[in-house]
Design a protein around this motif. Sequence first.
Motif, PDB file in Angstrom:
ATOM      1  N   GLY A   1       0.816  -1.207   0.000  1.00 12.58           N
ATOM      2  CA  GLY A   1       0.000   0.000   0.000  1.00 12.58           C
ATOM      3  C   GLY A   1       0.851   1.258   0.000  1.00 12.58           C
ATOM      4  N   VAL A   2       1.889   1.281   0.833  1.00 13.74           N
ATOM      5  CA  VAL A   2       2.791   2.431   0.902  1.00 13.74           C
ATOM      6  C   VAL A   2       3.472   2.663  -0.444  1.00 13.74           C
ATOM      7  CG1 VAL A   2       4.873   3.350   1.991  1.00 13.74           C
ATOM      8  CG2 VAL A   2       3.196   2.124   3.373  1.00 13.74           C
ATOM      9  N   LEU A   3       3.956   1.587  -1.049  1.00 15.72           N
ATOM     10  CA  LEU A   3       4.703   1.720  -2.301  1.00 15.72           C
ATOM     11  C   LEU A   3       3.795   2.110  -3.461  1.00 15.72           C
ATOM     12  CD1 LEU A   3       7.103  -1.348  -1.961  1.00 15.72           C
ATOM     13  CD2 LEU A   3       7.565   1.059  -1.476  1.00 15.72           C
ATOM     14  N   SER A   4       2.550   1.671  -3.443  1.00 18.06           N
ATOM     15  CA  SER A   4       1.611   2.092  -4.479  1.00 18.06           C
ATOM     16  C   SER A   4       1.405   3.604  -4.434  1.00 18.06           C
ATOM     17  CB  SER A   4       0.275   1.371  -4.300  1.00 18.06           C
ATOM     18  OG  SER A   4      -0.646   1.739  -5.302  1.00 18.06           O
ATOM     19  N   ILE A   5       1.283   4.132  -3.223  1.00 15.31           N
ATOM     20  CA  ILE A   5       1.151   5.589  -3.065  1.00 15.31           C
ATOM     21  C   ILE A   5       2.430   6.283  -3.555  1.00 15.31           C
ATOM     22  CG2 ILE A   5       0.912   7.459  -1.381  1.00 15.31           C
ATOM     23  CD1 ILE A   5      -0.802   5.531   0.305  1.00 15.31           C
ATOM     24  N   GLY A   6       3.585   5.706  -3.225  1.00 14.94           N
ATOM     25  CA  GLY A   6       4.852   6.278  -3.673  1.00 14.94           C
ATOM     26  C   GLY A   6       4.973   6.314  -5.182  1.00 14.94           C
ATOM     27  N   LEU A   7       4.530   5.234  -5.849  1.00 20.27           N
ATOM     28  CA  LEU A   7       4.556   5.215  -7.323  1.00 20.27           C
ATOM     29  C   LEU A   7       3.681   6.327  -7.888  1.00 20.27           C
ATOM     30  CD1 LEU A   7       4.301   1.373  -8.026  1.00 20.27           C
ATOM     31  CD2 LEU A   7       6.220   2.839  -8.646  1.00 20.27           C
ATOM     32  N   GLY A   8       2.509   6.511  -7.278  1.00 15.16           N
ATOM     33  CA  GLY A   8       1.600   7.537  -7.756  1.00 15.16           C
ATOM     34  C   GLY A   8       2.128   8.943  -7.569  1.00 15.16           C
ATOM     35  N   LEU A   9       2.953   9.145  -6.546  1.00 16.01           N
ATOM     36  CA  LEU A   9       3.495  10.474  -6.256  1.00 16.01           C
ATOM     37  C   LEU A   9       4.810  10.760  -6.984  1.00 16.01           C
ATOM     38  CD1 LEU A   9       2.799  10.681  -2.399  1.00 16.01           C
ATOM     39  CD2 LEU A   9       1.515  11.799  -4.249  1.00 16.01           C
ATOM     40  N   SER A  10       5.342   9.775  -7.690  1.00 14.92           N
ATOM     41  CA  SER A  10       6.640   9.941  -8.362  1.00 14.92           C
ATOM     42  C   SER A  10       6.532  10.950  -9.502  1.00 14.92           C
ATOM     43  CB  SER A  10       7.123   8.598  -8.915  1.00 14.92           C
ATOM     44  OG  SER A  10       7.284   7.649  -7.872  1.00 14.92           O
ATOM     45  N   SER A  11       7.352  11.964  -9.442  1.00 17.92           N
ATOM     46  CA  SER A  11       7.372  12.980 -10.502  1.00 17.92           C
ATOM     47  C   SER A  11       8.664  12.931 -11.301  1.00 17.92           C
ATOM     48  CB  SER A  11       7.204  14.376  -9.892  1.00 17.92           C
ATOM     49  OG  SER A  11       8.227  14.633  -8.941  1.00 17.92           O
ATOM     50  N   ASN A  12       9.582  12.062 -10.885  1.00 16.25           N
ATOM     51  CA  ASN A  12      10.869  11.898 -11.562  1.00 16.25           C
ATOM     52  C   ASN A  12      11.005  10.434 -11.973  1.00 16.25           C
ATOM     53  OD1 ASN A  12      13.918  11.007 -11.262  1.00 16.25           O
ATOM     54  ND2 ASN A  12      13.938  13.187 -11.801  1.00 16.25           N
ATOM     55  N   ILE A  13      11.495  10.182 -13.173  1.00 14.16           N
ATOM     56  CA  ILE A  13      11.539   8.819 -13.687  1.00 14.16           C
ATOM     57  C   ILE A  13      12.427   7.915 -12.841  1.00 14.16           C
ATOM     58  CG2 ILE A  13      13.451   9.260 -15.297  1.00 14.16           C
ATOM     59  CD1 ILE A  13      12.005   7.380 -17.279  1.00 14.16           C
ATOM     60  N   TRP A  14      13.516   8.467 -12.270  1.00 14.05           N
ATOM     61  CA  TRP A  14      14.407   7.630 -11.467  1.00 14.05           C
ATOM     62  C   TRP A  14      13.799   7.328 -10.102  1.00 14.05           C
ATOM     63  CZ3 TRP A  14      17.849   5.120 -14.003  1.00 14.05           C
ATOM     64  CH2 TRP A  14      18.361   5.645 -15.184  1.00 14.05           C
ATOM     65  N   VAL A  15      13.020   8.259  -9.570  1.00 15.36           N
ATOM     66  CA  VAL A  15      12.269   7.969  -8.339  1.00 15.36           C
ATOM     67  C   VAL A  15      11.247   6.874  -8.624  1.00 15.36           C
ATOM     68  CG1 VAL A  15      10.665   8.918  -6.641  1.00 15.36           C
ATOM     69  CG2 VAL A  15      12.612  10.297  -7.427  1.00 15.36           C
ATOM     70  N   PHE A  16      10.630   6.943  -9.793  1.00 18.85           N
ATOM     71  CA  PHE A  16       9.663   5.927 -10.214  1.00 18.85           C
ATOM     72  C   PHE A  16      10.330   4.557 -10.288  1.00 18.85           C
ATOM     73  CE2 PHE A  16       7.028   3.993 -13.700  1.00 18.85           C
ATOM     74  CZ  PHE A  16       5.834   3.960 -12.996  1.00 18.85           C
ATOM     75  N   PHE A  17      11.512   4.490 -10.879  1.00 16.05           N
ATOM     76  CA  PHE A  17      12.258   3.237 -10.953  1.00 16.05           C
ATOM     77  C   PHE A  17      12.609   2.731  -9.544  1.00 16.05           C
ATOM     78  CE2 PHE A  17      14.058   4.522 -15.358  1.00 16.05           C
ATOM     79  CZ  PHE A  17      12.930   4.009 -15.974  1.00 16.05           C
ATOM     80  N   ALA A  18      12.973   3.658  -8.652  1.00 16.00           N
ATOM     81  CA  ALA A  18      13.345   3.269  -7.286  1.00 16.00           C
ATOM     82  C   ALA A  18      12.163   2.621  -6.555  1.00 16.00           C
ATOM     83  CB  ALA A  18      13.856   4.489  -6.515  1.00 16.00           C
ATOM     84  N   PHE A  19      10.982   3.186  -6.731  1.00 16.97           N
ATOM     85  CA  PHE A  19       9.809   2.598  -6.086  1.00 16.97           C
ATOM     86  C   PHE A  19       9.466   1.234  -6.681  1.00 16.97           C
ATOM     87  CE2 PHE A  19       8.761   6.821  -4.262  1.00 16.97           C
ATOM     88  CZ  PHE A  19       8.442   6.410  -2.973  1.00 16.97           C
ATOM     89  N   MET A  20       9.684   1.058  -7.978  1.00 18.28           N
ATOM     90  CA  MET A  20       9.455  -0.253  -8.578  1.00 18.28           C
ATOM     91  C   MET A  20      10.440  -1.283  -8.028  1.00 18.28           C
ATOM     92  SD  MET A  20       6.822  -0.565 -10.413  1.00 18.28           S
ATOM     93  CE  MET A  20       7.209  -2.146 -11.150  1.00 18.28           C
ATOM     94  N   PHE A  21      11.674  -0.838  -7.767  1.00 15.11           N
ATOM     95  CA  PHE A  21      12.649  -1.716  -7.120  1.00 15.11           C
ATOM     96  C   PHE A  21      12.139  -2.168  -5.751  1.00 15.11           C
ATOM     97  CE2 PHE A  21      15.939  -1.728  -3.801  1.00 15.11           C
ATOM     98  CZ  PHE A  21      16.688  -2.836  -4.182  1.00 15.11           C
ATOM     99  N   LEU A  22      11.582  -1.238  -4.980  1.00 21.92           N
ATOM    100  CA  LEU A  22      11.085  -1.572  -3.643  1.00 21.92           C
ATOM    101  C   LEU A  22       9.856  -2.483  -3.717  1.00 21.92           C
ATOM    102  CD1 LEU A  22      11.464   1.906  -1.887  1.00 21.92           C
ATOM    103  CD2 LEU A  22      12.923  -0.117  -1.635  1.00 21.92           C
ATOM    104  N   VAL A  23       9.023  -2.285  -4.734  1.00 18.51           N
ATOM    105  CA  VAL A  23       7.881  -3.190  -4.911  1.00 18.51           C
ATOM    106  C   VAL A  23       8.382  -4.610  -5.159  1.00 18.51           C
ATOM    107  CG1 VAL A  23       5.922  -3.787  -6.380  1.00 18.51           C
ATOM    108  CG2 VAL A  23       6.309  -1.403  -5.759  1.00 18.51           C
ATOM    109  N   GLY A  24       9.378  -4.745  -6.035  1.00 15.15           N
ATOM    110  CA  GLY A  24       9.968  -6.057  -6.291  1.00 15.15           C
ATOM    111  C   GLY A  24      10.586  -6.652  -5.042  1.00 15.15           C
TER     112      GLY A  24
END
Length: 455
Positions: free
Chosen positions: A327-350
């Motif tokens: 749940g936390v990481l889904s919110i983080g993905l939605g709030l990502s405004s930078n592509i590398w932050v987006f990649f970082a959250f996908m890493f944490l989801v994995g």
Amino acid sequence: MAGERQSDDADGGIDVSMTAVDPPHWLANVILFLSGQTVSLFGSMLVQYTVFWYLTITYQSGFIMTLAALFGFLPQAVVSIFGGVWADRHNRKYLIMGADAAIALTTLGLAIIMITGVDDLWVIFAAMAIRSAGAGIQSPAVSALIPQIVPTRNLMRVNGVNGSIQSAMALLAPAVGGAVYAWASIAYGGTAASLIPIFFIDVVTAVIGIGLLAFVPVQAVRTAGEARTGYFADLVDGVRYIAHHAFVRWLLVVFAIIFVLTVAPSNLTPLMLVRSFPAGDTQDVVNLAVLEISFSVGMMLGGILIATFFAKRSRIGLIVVSSLVFGVLSIGLGLSSNIWVFFAFMFLVGLAVPFFSTPSMTLLQETVEPERQGRVFGFLGIVMAVAMPFGMVVFGPLADIVSIEVLLIAAGILTFVVIGAAVWLPAGRRAITAAGAASAGPAAVEAVMERADRP
């Protein structure tokens, strides 16, 4: 205590949990089995990634992604109804080999059709449906075969290692798939024919996987000839078993929640990447590959951590915490405004995935009797194959109206609410209580459940 765990079976013997010895050469057989599955999985992942990338880049439509989810998962749900019964009545090894062969032949047929110039969308969806049906046979057989060849005390570690291997393949597949697909896109002008080289690779890896599995000795737990009941009766027995087994029922509900609120909206992240961070077709392929690699690196690391430092931790505790983390990481993905932050959250989801999937599978393998595991894993496959498309039916069309970022944030908040309810409701408390008895076997878990039900 040890004396309390001994019980007479129907023939007056001692419970196998006390007298069972390790299968001969079990480690060599496990290595051979996992090697074959790894090679086969690599080819399947290549197809999965590249087909999804093609649909994402070409159509950029939440509705098309919804159709892909329906054709890619619903046939598995239908076939899993019978696949679990077959896994309990037939040799699981031959079921896996047969399903792999059918999927490979379908992929080969699709490649030949595309060579002739036919690349309509319905052809791709038809192939996805047939591959999905094959998974409905293969998945419950694989899940039920692992505890058949692995000693119980090593299940968590082997499942963790298997998860890490799968993650490594998920790391390699998008890298190789991205390179091959980018080359093929130039050669074939970005049409569906760009998928043809990937399809041929999948056929070759399937043949190798089938060949390696052929050398693993596996006996049927119960052959169809020995069964005293019909297929339908076995299916009904499986339904009744799940309906009366509070822990298994609760875990299936949690799986459904996660697949609706986490897996389904996560399937829209490639579409979000293309829309929110557009970079042109070739660079989009690279970015999509990086997205999948980020997720896979996290999964691989998570599998290693589970197999080493967390193998003895509370299974239920890991499931609950990882569900909330999603749940936390889904919110983080939605709030990502930078592509590398987006990649970082996908890493944490994995990274979080093995902390949910590995203890879940291990608990089922530990608490469900071997002769029923095929059906239980079959129903688990049904839950996953229905829940994800159901979520996509909701989130996919909305993605063409509302931004995917908003959908991810809403899904994360809902995950907190629903998982919290699943834990605090009486069924959740009974499941958590039973987790402590899991290592004692199915009978001990049921005894705890029965005591928890009493006023």
